[in-house]
Design a protein around this motif. Structure first.
Motif, short mmCIF file in Angstrom:
data_model
loop_
_atom_site.label_atom_id
_atom_site.label_comp_id
_atom_site.label_asym_id
_atom_site.label_seq_id
_atom_site.Cartn_x
_atom_site.Cartn_y
_atom_site.Cartn_z
N PHE A 94 -19.81 43.02 -46.09
CA PHE A 94 -19.63 43.85 -47.28
C PHE A 94 -18.15 44.00 -47.60
CE2 PHE A 94 -24.01 45.01 -47.34
CZ PHE A 94 -24.24 45.62 -48.56
N LEU A 98 -16.69 42.89 -51.16
CA LEU A 98 -15.94 43.73 -52.10
C LEU A 98 -14.67 43.03 -52.59
CD1 LEU A 98 -16.08 47.42 -50.77
CD2 LEU A 98 -16.65 46.63 -53.07
N LEU A 101 -15.70 40.32 -55.07
CA LEU A 101 -16.15 40.86 -56.35
C LEU A 101 -14.98 41.36 -57.20
CD1 LEU A 101 -19.35 42.69 -55.10
CD2 LEU A 101 -19.27 40.79 -56.71
N HIS A 112 -14.27 51.18 -55.58
CA HIS A 112 -15.34 50.26 -55.94
C HIS A 112 -16.49 50.42 -54.94
CE1 HIS A 112 -12.75 48.22 -58.82
NE2 HIS A 112 -11.82 48.16 -57.87
N TYR A 114 -20.13 48.41 -53.43
CA TYR A 114 -20.97 47.22 -53.30
C TYR A 114 -22.20 47.67 -52.54
CZ TYR A 114 -22.18 42.36 -51.98
OH TYR A 114 -22.81 41.16 -51.79
N ARG A 116 -26.66 47.50 -51.54
CA ARG A 116 -27.80 46.64 -51.22
C ARG A 116 -29.05 47.47 -50.99
NH1 ARG A 116 -28.72 43.70 -45.40
NH2 ARG A 116 -29.95 41.90 -46.06
N PHE A 135 -28.78 43.63 -55.06
CA PHE A 135 -27.39 44.03 -54.92
C PHE A 135 -26.91 44.70 -56.20
CE2 PHE A 135 -27.63 40.72 -51.74
CZ PHE A 135 -26.81 41.17 -50.72
N TYR A 137 -23.04 46.31 -58.02
CA TYR A 137 -21.59 46.46 -57.91
C TYR A 137 -21.16 47.54 -58.88
CZ TYR A 137 -16.59 45.37 -57.99
OH TYR A 137 -15.22 45.46 -57.91
N TYR A 142 -26.45 43.69 -59.96
CA TYR A 142 -25.61 42.50 -59.86
C TYR A 142 -26.45 41.24 -59.70
CZ TYR A 142 -21.94 39.36 -58.13
OH TYR A 142 -21.09 38.30 -57.96
N LYS A 332 -30.88 40.21 -53.10
CA LYS A 332 -29.47 40.03 -53.02
C LYS A 332 -29.16 38.66 -52.56
CE LYS A 332 -29.28 44.24 -50.78
NZ LYS A 332 -28.85 45.26 -50.26
N ALA A 356 -20.35 38.14 -51.01
CA ALA A 356 -20.54 37.80 -52.43
C ALA A 356 -19.67 36.62 -52.82
CB ALA A 356 -20.22 39.01 -53.29
#
Length: 356
Positions: A94, A98, A101, A112, A114, A116, A135, A137, A142, A332, A356
């Motif tokens: 993760f 991040l 992303l 921010h 992120y 799931r 997922f 964001y 997302y 995801k 991601a």
């Protein structure tokens, strides 16, 4: 960090309900970056049906997944070691996700999220219904996994970056399909056996009707139900035997904080016509639907349905959940990182996420 905790509390109240006749195992996972943090904070909360049963917070002193229910004491030390290891691997992916992303969106460092949602659902007689992995964001959908095609569905154009990356390695979706259809179901069954006294019980609702007169002479009748489990319930106002949909207001079923649930539905009526309205309550804990009307002469506003068992008080309100709410099919994706060791179907119940 106090505003962050408050948002989690509000999100916990808004968790999607599980449909009647369905059991589920779900995990909500969130990674949050904020100015001043050396690395993102990661929180994971697991649910069996409507019950939060495990949690992990990278800011906690123990740095391990922890039980939220007494019935998980039956699990051994190896279980907690395996799950904690997988959760830590997920937290690391993760963190990388991040960063990726922010690059995809051309954003600078800052606050921010992120997130799931992953899990599975089965019928009461153990027929697999679906698995889902979604997922989000910064609070927006997302990307999600389509188990039928083993492809990734984007919610907005920027997610094409992840879709192309993940579909280039088809084994990512295949591994997740195996987790959702096999391991997730295996552990859901074990958890329901461990916690059957709590999870498979049917506690009937207590119901009351209240009466409120407005300055304009209109009257509101509210039918309120509480102390029930599981969460599935039907509250309906009937007028002369016909269901009323107009002039009605309701709240979604929500946790009461003690392992039971509550819900109410209200209808606006003309003063003097209250006797034409009946509240109908349907719940698994009731041998047959309950119908009742407002009785102004009643000395007690509560009608107790059945004998309630001793209530187990939850240790804490949910520490983390998703800020977005999705219809329930999703998924995801990402470049998955293999966990250390060899987790069979009898190993960890948590699946790894992806970068991601």
């Amino acid at each position: 960090m106090e505003p962050l905790k408050l948002s989690f509390l509000l999100m916990a109240v808004a968790l999607p309900e599980i449909k009647a006749g369905v059991h589920s195992l779900r995990y909500f996972q969130t990674s949050m970056s904020q100015p001043g943090l050396t690395k993102p904070r990661f929180i994971s909360v697991g649910y069996v049906d409507d019950q939060a049963f495990v949690r992990f917070d990278s800011d906690s002193a123990g740095l391990r997944e922890e039980p939220m229910v007494m019935w998980l004491d039956k699990s051994n030390q190896n279980y907690w070691e395996r799950n904690s290891r997988v959760i830590w691997e997920t937290a690391r992916t993760f963190q990388v996700g991040l960063q990726n992303l922010q690059f995809y969106y051309n954003q600078s460092e800052g606050a921010h999220t992120y997130q799931r949602l992953v899990g599975c659902e089965v019928t009461y007689d153990w027929i697999f219904l679906r698995g889902f992995e979604q997922f989000a964001y910064n609070g927006h959908d997302y990307i999600s996994l389509d188990l039928t095609t083993l492809s990734w569905t984007v919610a907005e154009p920027t997610a094409l970056n992840s879709k192309l990356k993940w579909e280039a390695e088809r084994s990512i979706a295949q591994r997740q399909k195996e987790y959702l259809e096999e391991k997730c179901v295996y552990w859901l069954r074990k958890y329901l056996e461990y916690g059957k006294e709590k999870l498979l019980r049917a506690a009937p609702p207590s119901v009351r009707i209240t009466h409120r007169t407005h300055p304009d002479g209109k009257v509101t009748l509210q039918c309120r139900s509480q102390d029930f489990y599981p969460a599935e319930i039907s509250l309906t106002w009937l007028r002369d035997g016909e269901e009323q949909h107009q002039d009605t207001e309701f709240i979604e079923t929500r946790p009461a904080g003690d392992g039971t649930f509550q819900k109410w539905v209200a209808v606006e009526v003309t003063s003097g016509q209250e006797g034409n309205y009946i509240c109908r309550v349907q719940h698994e804990g009731l041998p047959e639907p309950l119908t009742l009307k407002w009785e102004p002469e009643s000395s007690s506003p509560w009608i107790i349905v059945g004998v309630l068992a001793a209530v187990f008080l939850l240790n804490a309100v949910i520490a983390g959940a998703v800020v977005w709410r999705k219809k329930t099919s999703g998924g995801k994706g990402g470049d998955y990182v293999q966990a250390a060791g060899n987790d069979s179907a009898q190993g960890s119940d948590v699946s790894l996420t992806a970068k991601a």
